[in-house]
Design an enzyme around this catalytic site. Sequence first.
Site, PDB file in Angstrom:
ATOM      1  N   SER A 162      14.909   7.996 -20.651  1.00  0.00           N
ATOM      2  CA  SER A 162      14.715   6.660 -20.103  1.00  0.00           C
ATOM      3  C   SER A 162      15.969   5.802 -20.306  1.00  0.00           C
ATOM      4  CB  SER A 162      13.466   6.025 -20.727  1.00  0.00           C
ATOM      5  OG  SER A 162      13.098   4.858 -20.034  1.00  0.00           O
TER       6      SER A 162
ATOM      7  N   HIS B 114       6.036   9.193 -17.333  1.00  0.00           N
ATOM      8  CA  HIS B 114       7.243   8.830 -18.084  1.00  0.00           C
ATOM      9  C   HIS B 114       7.121   9.193 -19.571  1.00  0.00           C
ATOM     10  CE1 HIS B 114      11.080   6.899 -18.457  1.00  0.00           C
ATOM     11  NE2 HIS B 114      10.640   5.907 -19.232  1.00  0.00           N
TER      12      HIS B 114
ATOM     13  N   ASP C 122      14.208  11.618 -17.326  1.00  0.00           N
ATOM     14  CA  ASP C 122      13.569  10.477 -16.652  1.00  0.00           C
ATOM     15  C   ASP C 122      14.402   9.210 -16.839  1.00  0.00           C
ATOM     16  OD1 ASP C 122      11.473  10.409 -14.887  1.00  0.00           O
ATOM     17  OD2 ASP C 122       9.970   9.764 -16.339  1.00  0.00           O
TER      18      ASP C 122
END
EC number: 3.1.1.47
Length: 407
Positions: free
Chosen positions: A251, A332, A274
Amino acid sequence: MGNSTTCSNHLGIPPAKGPNAVGCSDFMMDHTVKGTFFRLYYPCVASEDAEKPDWIPSKEYFYGLADFMNINRGLSELIFNYLFGSFKIPAAMNAPYKQNGKCPVVVFSHGLGAFRTLYSAICAELASQGFIVAAVEHRDESAAATFFYHGKTEEPEEKEEESLPPKPNPGAPENLLEEWMYYRSLKPGESEFPLRNKQVLQRADECIKALDILIKINSGKKMENVLGTEFDWMTLANSMDLCRIAVMGHSFGGATVIEALCNEVNFKCGIALDAWMFPLDEEIYTRVKQPIFFINSEKFQWAGNIMAMRKLVPPDSSSTQRKMVTIKGTVHQSFPDFTFLTGNWIGKILKLKGEINPQVAIDLCNKASLAFLQRHLGMDKDFNQWDHLIEGKDDNLIPGTNVTELP
């Protein structure tokens, strides 16, 4: 945290599958907020009675998660401790390092609102396969919580947000006060990009500092660990293959990977899980030269974010240097450990679980990562058995992205 009763006894972080037992230890150099803090995972000497550390090291991290989620601290501590307080990391705390040739190195960067212990399923697996992994705990106010120290005669560090005053801690180093830094939310009317861009620059710098410390430890230089752990850091002298170093993150940590590659040539390749590309400056895309692997979830990505990735991985590219795959049925939070620690209904409500079995998803992520690392670090291992995963060739993978891309 040590709560002996939990509603999720059948759940837990999966043990690593590689040939090596896994040890871990915490390292903090320079007690101030400008210092470096990471958890190291490494191949260790196996022991049946080895102590496994708590997944959440102290209640302050529960407070930080509450702040990040914008919920009441007191209530959340009870809930989080009930759900997660008994879980252990699948690694032996401060176990002796296992001498076994020179290990390649990975520096890992956590996501927004996370901290150094939340990706143990990935970090421990890499260590079991022969890597030394430094999971950085960032001090840019993007972590849910982190801590540092200052001397009893020093003035506390000035920060943008007010925090709790420093407090004595029986486990703290002598003459030092422990001070906690919690997640910083956006202020009303504040523009997000300047904050996130400033943070990603600091995060990349913290990854590079962690690598610099590992290089010094590898050289045999005695490094003072403020935390005074039982682990003998001198045993890591000449243990690392400094020609084979990668950076990895999830992330916000995925954006940190790109920034770190741009600023440190010793990182030979990067893996972005991600990735959230928003914090990055536009000019960075032409400056990154190393191989990059984007491993995405099915439910998180959107066209604008994919467009940013496409500046590094063009859709018509046949290059072996830059790759993108998507794991079907994932969300996620399929990459942090949370996905293993909640039952189906809680996991789905809190979006910590996708439709795919979490173990299947993390195995795909880990195997694809190992294959990519072998390819671009020039390793003599058998990870190339998973080369097909880099191309997205598996029933649970999509080559590229599932997102409809804008022209």
